[in-house]
Design a protein around this motif. Structure first.
Motif: not given
Ligand SMILES: Cc1ncc(COP(=O)(O)O)c(C=O)c1O
Length: 472
Positions: A52-72
């Protein structure tokens, strides 16, 4: 994308909105305590978000997806490696550090930053009992600190090596010493063959009483100049060498003593644990990572050299466009004694946290993570399924099955499978290592919010999984 203008990126209202959204994301992560430590579908999720990558409107959403997918790693049941759950203020100030983007290598490029950096260095110098003539810098971690310290050692022992190369120096180090020491020997051109191993004692400490064996081996190989390595907080077990005894050996053998306190240097902040560092003030150099038990976000390493002149001598490059002596300069150019030319302003987070909360409070956090590891040890002592591999000296604890399969290979496989099973469960995240030739399970408590109940719960989880495997 073609419609995007420069102003779109710098419009104050939009920047402020972005700042709030990223800060909210960071706050959620920093305070995380529920949900899986690692989602079961992390690979599929990551592949999806990469598509999906990132778009200007979805910048924080894309970053959140990276955070959620990984190790906490902020989850209190993450206890795998020596990466801290950062103190929130230290993590949150990082966006300001990036925004300021001052390289503190050159005082004219960051006058206030360099002064803060020097104040942090002075604080560590004081805590380690180093004199005012000691010099050092923040570096991107323990590996860089060890490399920098060995450079200073080489400047002291073989001053010609900087210009002409060579410099036959042996490095004598306990068998459990972190690999960055032999890596540094390789990088420096000393060669990894120049590293001589000192046996460990029963508690996985460098056996100072047997150091003479390694010195004799180095002499037989023709070496006459020596660097002796001590460790406080070894990587596998968190063991702390007897630094006084190693200092006596170094004096006797006329060796440079370097103490790798990347992990245990933080003990300098704890009244209760400080004694583990006894003798460190006599070391010629030391490494300490604030991004380990001082709970700073990456990166925050530190190197100190007792006779600072050797650190300056270790780096004698001219860069007239950067380094210009000036009587008016409020501080030295840090870049004149570091590997880096661009130096991140990592001092800010350390200085802010220490000033705001105090060293004693930091000490109490360090004691807390050590107590949580001790609770796991106590659990294993009483367990019929698990047994301790050692008594933890700090926040690192290794344990194993009391009744493993007879074959060593099968036992190793079973311990590795248990590590994987814990981590796949999402309930906790642990690691493993090899002690005395055998794989053991390992926890490293790096989150001040991890309690003894958490570590005991993880031991119970391992027990359940071990029993489940036996029944299969
Ligand atoms: C004892 C010791 N020294 C050095 C290092 C390397 O530190 P860094 O990962 O910050 O480079 C580690 C890392 O785990 C360590 O445990």
């Amino acid at each position: 994308m073609a419609d995007l203008s420069r102003d779109d990126l710098w419009r104050p209202r939009d920047v402020q909105r972005l700042a709030r959204e990223f800060a909210d994301l960071a706050a959620a992560e920093l305070t995380r305590c529920a949900g899986p430590v690692r989602p079961a579908d992390f690979v599929a999720r990551t592949r999806r978000l990469l598509r999906h990558g990132a778009t200007p409107n979805r910048l924080p959403a894309a970053a959140r997806a990276v955070a959620e997918a990984g190790l906490h790693i902020n989850h209190p049941r993450y206890m795998a490696q020596q990466v801290a759950a950062p103190i929130p203020a230290a993590a949150l100030v990082e966006s300001l550090v990036a925004a300021l983007n001052q390289s503190i290598a050159v005082v004219r490029m960051s006058p206030a930053g360099t002064l803060v950096d020097r104040a942090v260095l002075a604080e560590f110098r004081r805590r380690f009992g180093y004199p005012a003539a000691a010099e050092g810098s923040l570096v991107p971690g323990g590996s860089f600190a060890n490399l920098t310290a060995l450079l200073a050692a080489r400047a002291a022992l073989a001053p010609q090596a900087w210009q002409h190369g060579g410099g036959r120096i042996a490095v004598l180090a306990g068998a459990q010493t972190h690999y960055s020491i032999s890596r540094a020997a390789g990088i420096l051109g000393l060669g990894t063959d120049a590293v001589f191993s000192i046996p460990m004692d029963g508690e996985y400490r460098t056996d100072a009483g047997r150091a003479h064996e390694a010195f004799a081996a180095a002499r037989r190989a023709g070496y006459r100049k020596f660097v002796l390595i001590g460790t406080c907080g070894s990587t596998s077990t968190g063991s702390c060498d007897d630094l006084r005894a190693l200092a006596a050996v170094a004096r006797r053998e006329r060796a440079w003593l370097h103490v790798d306190a990347a992990h245990g240097g933080a003990f300098a902040f704890s009244r209760r644990l400080r004694a583990k560092l006894d003798g460190i003030g006599r070391a010629d150099s030391l490494a300490c990572d604030a991004h380990k038990m001082l709970f700073m976000p990456l990166m925050a390493g530190l190197v100190l050299v007792r006779r600072g002149a050797f650190l300056r001598r270790a780096f004698s490059q001219h860069a007239p466009y950067l380094f210009r002596g000036s009587a008016a300069a409020p501080a030295p150019n840090v870049g004149e004694f570091t590997i880096a030319c661009s130096q991140r302003f990592d001092a800010l987070k350390i200085w802010l946290v220490e000033q705001a909360y105090g060293g004693a409070f930091l000490g109490s956090l360090i004691e807390g993570v050590c107590d949580a590891a001790l609770a796991a040890y106590e659990h294993c002592r009483r367990s019929s399924i698990l047994e301790p591999a050692h008594r933890p000296e700090c926040n690192i604890f290794c344990f194993r099955l009391r009744h493993p399969p007879r074959s060593a290979a099968a036992a190793d496989r079973l311990h590795a499978a248990l590590e994987d099973a814990v981590n796949a469960s999402g309930e906790a995240y642990i690691s493993s290592t090899v002690l005395a030739g055998r794989r053991v399970l390992r926890i490293v408590v790096m989150n001040p919010r991890t309690t003894p109940r958490d570590t005991q719960a993880v031991m119970k989880l391992v027990e359940r999984l071990a029993v489940g495997r036996r029944r299969r």
